[in-house]
Design a protein around this motif. Sequence first.
Motif, mmCIF file in Angstrom:
data_model
loop_
_atom_site.group_PDB
_atom_site.id
_atom_site.type_symbol
_atom_site.label_atom_id
_atom_site.label_comp_id
_atom_site.label_asym_id
_atom_site.label_seq_id
_atom_site.Cartn_x
_atom_site.Cartn_y
_atom_site.Cartn_z
ATOM 1 N N MET A 1 0.730 -1.426 -0.058
ATOM 2 C CA MET A 1 0.032 -0.563 0.137
ATOM 3 C C MET A 1 0.839 0.695 -0.191
ATOM 4 O O MET A 1 2.020 1.068 1.025
ATOM 5 N N THR A 2 0.437 1.989 -1.281
ATOM 6 C CA THR A 2 1.266 3.620 -1.291
ATOM 7 C C THR A 2 1.129 4.206 -0.354
ATOM 8 O O THR A 2 -0.234 4.895 -0.220
ATOM 9 N N ALA A 3 1.776 5.598 -0.079
ATOM 10 C CA ALA A 3 1.438 6.294 1.310
ATOM 11 C C ALA A 3 1.158 8.070 0.422
ATOM 12 O O ALA A 3 1.122 7.844 -1.244
ATOM 13 N N SER A 4 0.083 8.205 0.790
ATOM 14 C CA SER A 4 -1.133 8.966 0.320
ATOM 15 C C SER A 4 -0.295 10.502 0.041
ATOM 16 O O SER A 4 1.050 10.499 0.856
ATOM 17 N N PRO A 5 -0.075 11.361 -1.040
ATOM 18 C CA PRO A 5 1.035 12.343 -0.697
ATOM 19 C C PRO A 5 0.593 13.225 -0.360
ATOM 20 O O PRO A 5 -0.834 13.745 0.483
ATOM 21 N N VAL A 6 2.128 14.352 0.213
ATOM 22 C CA VAL A 6 1.730 14.812 1.039
ATOM 23 C C VAL A 6 0.859 16.142 1.042
ATOM 24 O O VAL A 6 0.064 16.812 1.962
ATOM 25 N N LEU A 7 0.915 16.380 -0.899
ATOM 26 C CA LEU A 7 -0.156 18.037 -0.692
ATOM 27 C C LEU A 7 -0.807 17.234 -2.461
ATOM 28 O O LEU A 7 -0.017 16.526 -2.877
ATOM 29 N N SER A 8 -1.809 17.212 -2.764
ATOM 30 C CA SER A 8 -2.700 16.367 -3.731
ATOM 31 C C SER A 8 -3.800 17.889 -3.703
ATOM 32 O O SER A 8 -4.511 18.440 -3.461
ATOM 33 N N VAL A 9 -3.620 18.499 -5.385
ATOM 34 C CA VAL A 9 -4.246 19.595 -5.094
ATOM 35 C C VAL A 9 -5.024 19.392 -7.405
ATOM 36 O O VAL A 9 -4.286 18.457 -8.333
ATOM 37 N N ARG A 10 -6.300 19.171 -7.091
ATOM 38 C CA ARG A 10 -6.936 19.080 -8.088
ATOM 39 C C ARG A 10 -8.121 20.106 -8.832
ATOM 40 O O ARG A 10 -8.896 20.558 -7.921
ATOM 41 N N LYS A 11 -7.743 20.344 -9.848
ATOM 42 C CA LYS A 11 -8.608 21.079 -10.628
ATOM 43 C C LYS A 11 -8.894 22.318 -9.743
ATOM 44 O O LYS A 11 -9.456 22.893 -9.820
ATOM 45 N N LEU A 12 -7.386 22.902 -9.687
ATOM 46 C CA LEU A 12 -7.523 24.292 -8.447
ATOM 47 C C LEU A 12 -7.896 25.191 -9.708
ATOM 48 O O LEU A 12 -6.741 25.103 -10.910
ATOM 49 N N THR A 13 -8.545 26.517 -9.136
ATOM 50 C CA THR A 13 -8.659 27.583 -10.248
ATOM 51 C C THR A 13 -8.906 29.142 -9.421
ATOM 52 O O THR A 13 -9.110 28.775 -8.166
ATOM 53 N N LYS A 14 -8.636 30.249 -9.752
ATOM 54 C CA LYS A 14 -8.398 31.568 -8.927
ATOM 55 C C LYS A 14 -8.408 32.551 -9.978
ATOM 56 O O LYS A 14 -6.661 32.238 -10.028
ATOM 57 N N LEU A 15 -8.949 33.283 -10.666
ATOM 58 C CA LEU A 15 -8.964 33.958 -11.243
ATOM 59 C C LEU A 15 -9.236 35.393 -10.524
ATOM 60 O O LEU A 15 -9.986 35.641 -9.699
ATOM 61 N N PHE A 16 -8.325 36.544 -11.379
ATOM 62 C CA PHE A 16 -8.384 37.959 -11.176
ATOM 63 C C PHE A 16 -9.650 38.607 -11.844
ATOM 64 O O PHE A 16 -8.453 38.736 -12.906
ATOM 65 N N GLY A 17 -10.266 39.472 -11.932
ATOM 66 C CA GLY A 17 -10.812 40.358 -12.223
ATOM 67 C C GLY A 17 -11.277 41.699 -11.429
ATOM 68 O O GLY A 17 -10.906 42.081 -10.756
ATOM 69 N N ASP A 18 -11.914 42.660 -12.582
ATOM 70 C CA ASP A 18 -11.889 43.902 -12.566
ATOM 71 C C ASP A 18 -13.897 43.798 -11.956
ATOM 72 O O ASP A 18 -14.757 43.687 -13.337
ATOM 73 N N ARG A 19 -13.897 44.525 -11.276
ATOM 74 C CA ARG A 19 -15.686 44.395 -11.333
ATOM 75 C C ARG A 19 -16.609 45.232 -12.082
ATOM 76 O O ARG A 19 -17.160 45.060 -11.910
#
Length: 336
Positions: A1-19
């Motif tokens: 059994m393999t150990a889980s990763p310390v960090l797992s990022v999935r489909k991360l989205t962060k956008l910046f806009g002008d209101r």
Amino acid sequence: MTASPVLSVRKLTKLFGDRTRPEAVNVGVRGVSFDVEGGEVVGLIGESGCGKTTLGRCVVGLQKPDDGHIVINDTDLASLSPARMRTFRKAVQIVFQRPETCLNPRMSVFTFVKQAMRNFDTVPRGHERARMIELAQLVGLKEEALDRFPHQLSGGERQRVAIMRALACEPSLIVLDEPTSALDVSVQAQVLRTLKDLQREVGTSFLFISHDVAVVRYICSRVMVMYLGVIVEEGPSEIVLGHPVHPYTQALLAAAPRITPKPGPHPSLKGELVLADVGPGECPVRARCPMAHERCRTAPPVTQLPEGHRVACWLAADAATDGPISIQTPSKKVPQ
């Protein structure tokens, strides 16, 4: 059994806009997925403004993502209440580009680092000094530096204090955001040697953000190349930096200064990083790529090459299907 990763990022989205201008969306992070294993040092490179720092700040919880999941030690950050988030912050720490902006000028090094220890109860009260001496030795600081204030330290010493504070929290992951770019070259080398020794002795995972290819080549076992908020190429450092497949990675490496320039033509990109130049559903590099083809108006699949090498480019898809191809010969250029 393999150990889980310390960090797992999935489909991360962060956008910046002008209101005031909803159509004006600035570069952030767009659907990024990757893992960092225990004890692994992963580099993240790309042009300034490509979204590297935004990704790092999302991972440590300094910015809230618009979508996606960040899982650290099997815990999804989105599931944490503010109270639990404060306790959980010890699992992931960040070292900023300019240490003088994160050190308290009114606190000595001892008081500053002791505060981190107290926040997370990592050391019994009364034993902070002994533990701090151990950490100072790990990062290459003399004991007398513990009683000094930030203005009494050199740039390299201040960065070592920032690293020491991160280690004092006993994290599983440290995000290093351009930790050497503000330092002199000789001091850079000292800090990099310190980081490499630390990783070997402590075994903490690092996400190393940088635009300096030589630094990433020296310290990272795996590297990811980011362009306009997406990962276009990733894999072992010696493969990605030694034999890049994506035209953007090639152009990025060709732009790095060399004592002896490579012979022959070098791929180059025209223009600047502008998200508005990317049409819906097309390859993000198409507008600047010297090898762009009509099919690049459709986003390429992520192609899995040998030894964990992954590339989001039609040229890589061709190589996987038809065998190696020359990626230095420009294809038919798409009208811009």
